[in-house]
Design a protein around this motif. Structure first.
Motif, PDB file in Angstrom:
ATOM      1  N   ILE A 221       6.885   7.193  11.642  1.00 41.21           N
ATOM      2  CA  ILE A 221       7.775   6.595  10.650  1.00 41.21           C
ATOM      3  C   ILE A 221       7.000   6.111   9.427  1.00 41.21           C
ATOM      4  CG2 ILE A 221       7.752   4.220  11.548  1.00 41.21           C
ATOM      5  CD1 ILE A 221      10.864   4.266  11.080  1.00 41.21           C
ATOM      6  N   GLN A 222       5.782   6.599   9.258  1.00 39.78           N
ATOM      7  CA  GLN A 222       5.008   6.255   8.071  1.00 39.78           C
ATOM      8  C   GLN A 222       5.674   6.822   6.818  1.00 39.78           C
ATOM      9  OE1 GLN A 222       1.054   7.770   8.843  1.00 39.78           O
ATOM     10  NE2 GLN A 222       0.288   5.692   9.161  1.00 39.78           N
ATOM     11  N   ALA A 223       5.575   6.056   5.731  1.00 38.29           N
ATOM     12  CA  ALA A 223       6.098   6.535   4.455  1.00 38.29           C
ATOM     13  C   ALA A 223       5.415   7.836   4.042  1.00 38.29           C
ATOM     14  CB  ALA A 223       5.894   5.465   3.386  1.00 38.29           C
ATOM     15  N   SER A 224       4.100   7.893   4.163  1.00 35.03           N
ATOM     16  CA  SER A 224       3.360   9.053   3.667  1.00 35.03           C
ATOM     17  C   SER A 224       3.730  10.326   4.410  1.00 35.03           C
ATOM     18  CB  SER A 224       1.859   8.805   3.764  1.00 35.03           C
ATOM     19  OG  SER A 224       1.471   8.498   5.088  1.00 35.03           O
ATOM     20  N   PHE A 225       3.808  10.274   5.737  1.00 27.70           N
ATOM     21  CA  PHE A 225       4.073  11.489   6.510  1.00 27.70           C
ATOM     22  C   PHE A 225       5.493  11.985   6.264  1.00 27.70           C
ATOM     23  CE2 PHE A 225       4.703  13.992  10.422  1.00 27.70           C
ATOM     24  CZ  PHE A 225       3.579  14.794  10.348  1.00 27.70           C
ATOM     25  N   ASN A 226       6.456  11.082   6.272  1.00 21.72           N
ATOM     26  CA  ASN A 226       7.825  11.485   6.007  1.00 21.72           C
ATOM     27  C   ASN A 226       8.004  11.882   4.542  1.00 21.72           C
ATOM     28  OD1 ASN A 226       9.749  10.938   8.516  1.00 21.72           O
ATOM     29  ND2 ASN A 226       8.148   9.397   8.529  1.00 21.72           N
ATOM     30  N   GLY A 227       7.280  11.221   3.635  1.00 23.10           N
ATOM     31  CA  GLY A 227       7.339  11.607   2.234  1.00 23.10           C
ATOM     32  C   GLY A 227       6.842  13.019   2.006  1.00 23.10           C
ATOM     33  N   ALA A 228       5.873  13.452   2.812  1.00 20.93           N
ATOM     34  CA  ALA A 228       5.397  14.832   2.697  1.00 20.93           C
ATOM     35  C   ALA A 228       6.508  15.815   3.031  1.00 20.93           C
ATOM     36  CB  ALA A 228       4.198  15.050   3.627  1.00 20.93           C
ATOM     37  N   TYR A 229       7.398  15.453   3.960  1.00 22.64           N
ATOM     38  CA  TYR A 229       8.518  16.339   4.287  1.00 22.64           C
ATOM     39  C   TYR A 229       9.524  16.422   3.145  1.00 22.64           C
ATOM     40  CZ  TYR A 229       7.070  16.514   9.233  1.00 22.64           C
ATOM     41  OH  TYR A 229       6.402  16.727  10.403  1.00 22.64           O
ATOM     42  N   VAL A 230       9.659  15.330   2.396  1.00 22.97           N
ATOM     43  CA  VAL A 230      10.510  15.367   1.201  1.00 22.97           C
ATOM     44  C   VAL A 230       9.897  16.307   0.172  1.00 22.97           C
ATOM     45  CG1 VAL A 230      11.445  13.981  -0.701  1.00 22.97           C
ATOM     46  CG2 VAL A 230      11.423  13.064   1.633  1.00 22.97           C
ATOM     47  N   ALA A 231       8.596  16.128  -0.093  1.00 26.98           N
ATOM     48  CA  ALA A 231       7.913  17.008  -1.039  1.00 26.98           C
ATOM     49  C   ALA A 231       7.948  18.456  -0.562  1.00 26.98           C
ATOM     50  CB  ALA A 231       6.467  16.542  -1.230  1.00 26.98           C
ATOM     51  N   LEU A 232       7.864  18.667   0.741  1.00 30.12           N
ATOM     52  CA  LEU A 232       7.932  20.012   1.317  1.00 30.12           C
ATOM     53  C   LEU A 232       9.242  20.693   0.915  1.00 30.12           C
ATOM     54  CD1 LEU A 232       6.370  21.817   3.545  1.00 30.12           C
ATOM     55  CD2 LEU A 232       8.100  20.936   5.119  1.00 30.12           C
TER      56      LEU A 232
ATOM     57  N   GLY B 227       0.804  -1.213   0.000  1.00 29.43           N
ATOM     58  CA  GLY B 227       0.000   0.000   0.000  1.00 29.43           C
ATOM     59  C   GLY B 227       0.836   1.261   0.000  1.00 29.43           C
ATOM     60  N   ASP B 228       0.556   2.153   0.968  1.00 26.08           N
ATOM     61  CA  ASP B 228       1.279   3.425   1.050  1.00 26.08           C
ATOM     62  C   ASP B 228       2.788   3.228   1.162  1.00 26.08           C
ATOM     63  OD1 ASP B 228      -0.893   5.067   0.753  1.00 26.08           O
ATOM     64  OD2 ASP B 228      -1.005   5.680   2.849  1.00 26.08           O
ATOM     65  N   GLY B 229       3.202   2.120   1.758  1.00 21.90           N
ATOM     66  CA  GLY B 229       4.627   1.854   1.879  1.00 21.90           C
ATOM     67  C   GLY B 229       5.299   1.668   0.533  1.00 21.90           C
ATOM     68  N   ILE B 230       4.559   1.128  -0.453  1.00 21.51           N
ATOM     69  CA  ILE B 230       5.077   0.997  -1.815  1.00 21.51           C
ATOM     70  C   ILE B 230       4.841   2.279  -2.605  1.00 21.51           C
ATOM     71  CG2 ILE B 230       4.862  -0.257  -3.997  1.00 21.51           C
ATOM     72  CD1 ILE B 230       4.250  -2.751  -2.412  1.00 21.51           C
ATOM     73  N   TYR B 231       3.712   2.948  -2.357  1.00 19.81           N
ATOM     74  CA  TYR B 231       3.430   4.181  -3.092  1.00 19.81           C
ATOM     75  C   TYR B 231       4.483   5.250  -2.820  1.00 19.81           C
ATOM     76  CZ  TYR B 231      -1.084   1.927  -3.761  1.00 19.81           C
ATOM     77  OH  TYR B 231      -2.070   1.024  -4.088  1.00 19.81           O
ATOM     78  N   GLY B 232       5.108   5.206  -1.659  1.00 22.94           N
ATOM     79  CA  GLY B 232       6.197   6.145  -1.400  1.00 22.94           C
ATOM     80  C   GLY B 232       7.307   6.006  -2.418  1.00 22.94           C
ATOM     81  N   GLY B 233       7.671   4.763  -2.733  1.00 22.21           N
ATOM     82  CA  GLY B 233       8.694   4.541  -3.747  1.00 22.21           C
ATOM     83  C   GLY B 233       8.234   4.998  -5.118  1.00 22.21           C
ATOM     84  N   MET B 234       6.957   4.761  -5.444  1.00 21.86           N
ATOM     85  CA  MET B 234       6.438   5.202  -6.742  1.00 21.86           C
ATOM     86  C   MET B 234       6.418   6.726  -6.833  1.00 21.86           C
ATOM     87  SD  MET B 234       3.315   2.498  -7.283  1.00 21.86           S
ATOM     88  CE  MET B 234       3.636   0.744  -7.485  1.00 21.86           C
ATOM     89  N   PHE B 235       6.050   7.390  -5.755  1.00 17.89           N
ATOM     90  CA  PHE B 235       6.030   8.853  -5.711  1.00 17.89           C
ATOM     91  C   PHE B 235       7.437   9.412  -5.905  1.00 17.89           C
ATOM     92  CE2 PHE B 235       5.788  12.651  -2.655  1.00 17.89           C
ATOM     93  CZ  PHE B 235       5.304  13.520  -3.623  1.00 17.89           C
TER      94      PHE B 235
END
Length: 517
Positions: free
Chosen positions: A257-268, A171-179
């Protein structure tokens, strides 16, 4: 940015000079490495808080720490799989580093190793039925090389993400890599940071939690494009809710440590960078949580955008002495990893309708989209209660002793000793250490044996205390009693039959079902 090296359109194909390909990929590796070094001192030191102090990279971090950074060696371990097995490498191929690599891994990666060593098929090792860390950050911190070898090829990157990501996440854990890999793919041809994030967003499901979080971030940027702290506060208030067993038990309740929340900081960092590499990694570092991993991802995406020659002179100067150093547990240095990625990028371009023409590579760009329905690891799961090993509500029956520093575990090798706890909910997790001295445990719920687990771990790994002793889902809702027993039995290879247990977390709600055969 080195706009003079931008690829030029050539009809239906887009041209990248070989020299530019090499410069961009080296820029990605150096940018990722420097970002990791900036974020490392603050890793999980600022949870739910913005850091306002100095973020300068220290030389000793580059000299002593970076060579053993999991954000680098995990990328390199998976890069080696593709180099050896080809672009069609299977999930089973990607499980090889977990079975054979001597490096340490944590959270979803650690659970993946525990699962594949226990015989769970590689393509299911990241599934939430077996992995309570399914939505954690792990895959997205080790996917960068996929983006590096996929210039303008988000669909090819997505396919590779599915095969590698299944081993550790869902799920979101894989979508982080796709994003992330889609942002890498876009950074080859786009100069606008917002456009890079928007294209990355299009590569994950519209209705995924991850996607909706990024939608909120993009809306904040549209409304106040110069105020990243406003965006940080908006996503903190709405989205900082972690289901990982470490979340509910960490002091302060802000660990995530969720992919989505930390991924938002990358996008930020990318969104508010204005195209400036250093500003991007500074913003991501200040945002907090898993700063070394997040800032490494930001640095890699921005390094692709600028290329090596477009990185700040300071970054190139400080990284220069370490470009040829071999990273621990790998066969690569930054330079040789970049060289490998150049070869794989050309192969990927050719496999997806592109061409080589003299010293140029012609890329047939792919659309940024995600056609499959969203996978959801934990549709309505919520923590009910959390217990540290020292919690007075836990009963340690027998001769248990404290084990380890910091937050301790409890250990016993006496058959019949048991941990007992009453809990509410329909899902239960117990932390376990796996080690060469550990044996077999039994989990009993309401007087019924529901799970048996061998906690033996080969001697080459000495720190695996973030693994699972008990993970039982699908119970009837309500009150239950858990008993975890030391059996005294062990694997023939084990040096003992000790059991080590830690935190306990109960939940209510559903976990994704295993796919039907």
């Amino acid at each position: 940015m080195n706009d003079g090296n931008r690829p030029r359109h050539a009809g239906e194909l887009i041209r990248i000079p070989r020299a530019v390909l090499e410069d961009r990929i080296l820029g990605a590796w150096v940018g990722k490495s420097y970002g990791a070094a900036m974020g490392e001192p603050l890793e999980f030191a600022f949870n739910g808080r913005i850091f306002l102090g100095a973020v300068d990279v220290q030389e000793h971090a580059l000299r002593e720490w970076l060579v053993n950074e999991d954000d680098l060696y995990m990328n390199m371990a998976n890069l080696a799989v593709v180099a050896d097995k080809g672009l069609g490498a299977s999930s089973e191929d990607f499980a090889i580093p977990y079975r054979e690599g001597k490096f340490l891994v944590w959270h979803a990666n650690g659970q993946a190793r525990q699962n594949v060593l226990a015989g769970i098929p590689a393509e299911l090792a990241g599934h939430p039925f077996y992995n309570p860390h399914a939505d954690d950050i792990d895959f997205q911190i080790e996917c960068d090389y996929i983006g590096m070898i996929s210039p303008g090829l988000p669909e090819a990157a997505q396919d590779l993400c599915r095969r590698q990501g299944r081993v550790v996440n869902y799920g979101d854990g894989i979508y982080g890599g796709m994003f992330f890999t889609a942002m890498y793919a876009a950074a080859w041809f786009e100069t606008d940071p917002r456009r890079i994030v928007e294209l990355g967003r299009q590569a994950i499901p519209a209705d995924s939690r991850y996607g909706l979080l990024i939608d909120d971030l993009l809306a904040c940027h549209r409304d106040r494009p110069d105020d990243w702290m406003h965006a940080w506060r908006a996503i903190e208030g709405k989205w900082n809710h972690d289901l990982c067993p470490w979340g509910p038990t960490e002091p302060g309740g802000k660990f995530n440590i969720q992919a989505s929340f930390n991924g938002a900081y990358v996008a930020l960092g990318v969104l508010y960078s204005g195209g400036d590499y250093y500003r991007a990694i500074e913003i991501t570092t200040r945002a907090g949580q898993d700063t070394d991993s997040n800032t490494a991802n930001t640095g890699g995406i921005m390094g692709t955008l600028t290329g090596y020659e477009g990185l700040p002179e300071r970054v190139r100067r400080e990284m220069w002495p370490y470009l040829n150093r071999i990273y621990n547990h790998t066969r690569y240095s930054i330079v040789t990893a970049a060289d490998e990625c150049v070869l794989l990028a050309i192969a990927n371009v050719l496999a997806n309708g592109g061409q080589e023409r003299g010293s140029d590579v012609l890329v047939r760009r792919q659309p940024f989209r995600h056609d499959a329905p969203a996978e959801v690891s934990f549709p309505d799961l919520e923590p009910v209660d959390a217990f540290a090993a020292t919690d007075a509500r836990l009963t340690w029956r027998g001769r248990w002793a404290r084990h380890g520093q910091g937050e301790p575990l409890m250990r016993s090798d006496t058959a019949g000793d048991a941990l007992e706890v009453a809990f509410r909910g329909n899902v239960i997790f117990v932390q376990g250490d796996i080690h060469c001295t550990c044996g077999v445990l039994e989990a009993w719920i309401d007087g019924e044996l529901v799970q048996e687990r061998d906690m033996y771990h080969p001697k080459q790994w000495v720190n695996a205390c973030q693994c699972t002793a008990v993970w039982v889902t699908g119970l009837a809702a309500g009150e239950h009693r858990l008993e975890v027993r030391v059996t005294g039995r062990k694997n023939p290879a084990a040096e003992g039959a000790e059991i080590r247990l830690g935190r306990v977390v109960s939940y209510t709600g559903r976990v994704a079902e295993l796919p039907r055969a």
